[in-house]
Design a protein around this motif. Structure first.
Motif, PDB file in Angstrom:
ATOM      1  N   TYR A  97      27.835  49.758  48.095  1.00 22.37           N
ATOM      2  CA  TYR A  97      28.236  50.188  49.442  1.00 22.37           C
ATOM      3  C   TYR A  97      27.375  49.531  50.514  1.00 22.37           C
ATOM      4  CZ  TYR A  97      30.921  53.989  47.241  1.00 22.37           C
ATOM      5  OH  TYR A  97      31.816  54.719  46.506  1.00 22.37           O
ATOM      6  N   THR A 105      33.317  55.425  52.388  1.00 20.62           N
ATOM      7  CA  THR A 105      33.537  54.958  51.013  1.00 20.62           C
ATOM      8  C   THR A 105      34.884  54.263  50.843  1.00 20.62           C
ATOM      9  OG1 THR A 105      34.202  57.226  50.426  1.00 20.62           O
ATOM     10  CG2 THR A 105      31.949  56.578  49.919  1.00 20.62           C
ATOM     11  N   TYR A 108      35.264  50.321  50.875  1.00 22.92           N
ATOM     12  CA  TYR A 108      35.219  49.496  49.670  1.00 22.92           C
ATOM     13  C   TYR A 108      36.628  49.148  49.195  1.00 22.92           C
ATOM     14  CZ  TYR A 108      34.805  48.149  44.818  1.00 22.92           C
ATOM     15  OH  TYR A 108      34.930  47.466  43.630  1.00 22.92           O
TER      16      TYR A 108
END
Length: 528
Positions: A97, A105, A108
């Motif tokens: 990350y 998140t 990603y």
């Protein structure tokens, strides 16, 4: 009503608010980086305490102690097994990350698969927060505060009305922290509340054991360990609500998702000033999980001896606090419990705003500047709070244990996202289309297994089976719909990526502590 306790409760809340906003005032909240991430300036103390307090909500105080009172210590498995999950996150997930400079998140997923999957997962997160996270935090804190101060009796109103009134109070105060103070105010308050929680937790155990032992804490310990040993066992059998075997199947998957992919949790680590500080912060949070049974489970054990025939089992923990603590300490403990609820509520609300603004609103309104984005985020957070306030009181009418309800419903949202992200971490050629098909397959089949069909398996085992099946489906579909070019990660880091050099020694000690906790609360230990 305990007016002395209520006064202490209000004074402690005011003190925390003054400290938080005075420290947060140094950061101007006119940019998204400042408002949502605190300009990525968190050291490991703030990361660790924020993770601890964000995870430790009233839901757990109320739900886990209720579970121990009704069943046994097997609920401890959720916290203990999360230690291994957090260490995996610190070693493998966090560097990924931070290397790509992620704010959320799902960022990603955009890098790995494409923008469509990022938007869909962001929507899943937002629905999850609106349906399970924020309403249950508000409800759990209202139950705890009413159990301590007996608001329904003091005001002469119904229990349902008192719960609704307290839900509004918690929602308004929590929303003020998030909307006015931003992420920095939340983390500063977590640091103060975390220190207070350790003091209050030790005090509660001491006074509860004294109460159980008729004035002697030592006699209270003897009573606690000398009878009703079936409640001391944390190793669940096949027919128990939480079988020990689930630690190695669905529970581990859910914990990996929660600590490594859940936005409102992971945002605390993403705001660390470096990878090293983030890894230390996660390790500090692991240490807190080793001692958390003293707060989340042992009070329930004491209540088994004090209240052998309670009907409203959700009131076990607040009743114990109200009965055993002196008035001043009751107010202090209520403020700590309230602070834990506010911490989780703030994290959920801040992450909801981050997900909505950065992943949905900003791509739609590309010309909006930072001031406009922050303003839109605040309006969205106010809307989420108002909606959750309307829904939360009706959790009172759900059948089954409160904590069990939270875990079962949250699995509906968590593991499908986890499955797709794990496939992304471990492969380079899986396409966005294959991942979307797998995501939809998991959600539909889990819903059928829990709400339509009668499946003779624990839901955590079902989660693990569906995880394996979904991964197989994604890989099979990808044979016909592969990615045009293999994924190549890019280094977009905005913080130092040097890892913590001594981490493996501390990781080993934490895992040893986790194993020791299970051994202690087993038929080879205290439950013998």
């Amino acid at each position: 009503m305990n007016f002395t306790g209520l006064l202490c409760f209000l004074l402690f809340l005011a003190l925390v608010a003054v400290i938080s906003f005075s420290r947060a005032r140094k950061i101007r909240l006119n940019t998204t980086a400042a408002y949502f991430m605190g300009n990525r300036t968190l050291g490991f103390w703030m990361v660790g305490f924020s993770l601890f307090l964000t995870n430790l909500s009233c839901n757990q105080f109320v739900g886990e102690n209720e579970f121990v009172y009704v069943n046994d210590m097997t609920v401890m498995a959720w916290g203990m097994s999360s230690i291994l999950a957090m260490l995996v996150v610190a070693e493998f997930f966090l560097p990924i990350y931070l290397r790509m400079g992620a704010v959320t998140t799902p960022d990603y997923l955009e890098h790995r698969f494409g923008p469509r999957l990022k938007k869909i997962v962001s929507l899943i997160f937002l629905v999850s927060y609106l349906v399970t996270l924020i309403p249950t935090i508000l409800y759990g804190s209202a139950v705890a505060l009413n159990g301590i101060f007996h608001i329904d009796e003091a005001l002469g109103i119904s229990y349902f009305s008192a719960i609704w009134l307290l839900i509004v109070m918690v929602g308004v105060i929590g929303c003020c922290y998030t909307v006015l103070g931003g992420f920095k105010a939340i983390t500063v308050s977590d640091l103060v509340q975390g220190a207070g929680l350790l003091i209050g937790g030790i005090a509660l155990l001491y006074f509860a054991l004294r109460y159980l032992g008729d004035g002697s804490a030592a006699h209270g310990v003897h009573t606690l360990l000398g009878s009703k040993k079936e409640h001391l066992n944390a190793i669940g059998g096949a027919k128990d609500p939480i079988p020990f075997s689930t630690l190695f199947t669905g529970m581990f998957l859910i914990n990996l998702y929660y600590w490594g992919m859940e936005q409102y949790i992971m945002q605390q680590a993403l705001a660390a000033k470096s990878l090293s500080q983030g890894q230390k912060g996660l390790s500090l949070a692991c240490l807190s999980k080793l001692i958390s049974p003293l707060l989340l489970n042992v009070p329930g054990l004491i209540a088994v001896h004090l209240y052998p025939s309670m009907t409203n089992t959700a009131a076990v923990f607040p009743r114990l606090v109200g009965d055993v603590l002196p008035p001043v300490m009751t107010g202090f403990m209520a403020a700590i419990i309230f602070g834990a609820a506010i911490s989780t509520f703030n994290a959920g609300l801040n992450s909801s705003g981050t997900l909505f603004i950065m992943n949905l609103y900003k791509p739609w309104n590309r010309h909006a500047n930072d001031r406009q984005l922050v303003k839109a985020g605040r309006i969205f957070q106010l809307s989420i709070t108002a909606t959750a306030m309307c829904f939360s009181p009706f959790i009172l009418y759900f059948d089954g244990g409160f904590y069990h309800y939270i875990q079962k419903i949250s699995s509906f949202f968590s593991v499908p996202v986890f499955t797709v992200m794990i496939v992304g971490f471990l492969t380079k050629k899986v396409s966005e289309r294959a991942a979307l098909i797998g995501l939809c397959f998991f959600i539909v089949t889990y819903m059928l297994s829990q709400f339509v069909l009668e499946v003779p398996l624990h839901y955590l085992h079902v989660v693990a089976i569906l995880f394996v099946a979904t991964v197989g489906l994604i890989l099979a579909v990808n044979r016909w719909m592969p990615r045009a070019q293999p994924y190549e990660p890019r280094n977009l880091a905005v913080v130092d990526l040097q890892p913590w050099r001594q981490r493996y020694l501390y990781f080993f000690l934490l895992i040893a502590g986790m194993a020791g906790a299970f051994l202690l609360f087993s038929k080879a230990g205290l439950a013998k």
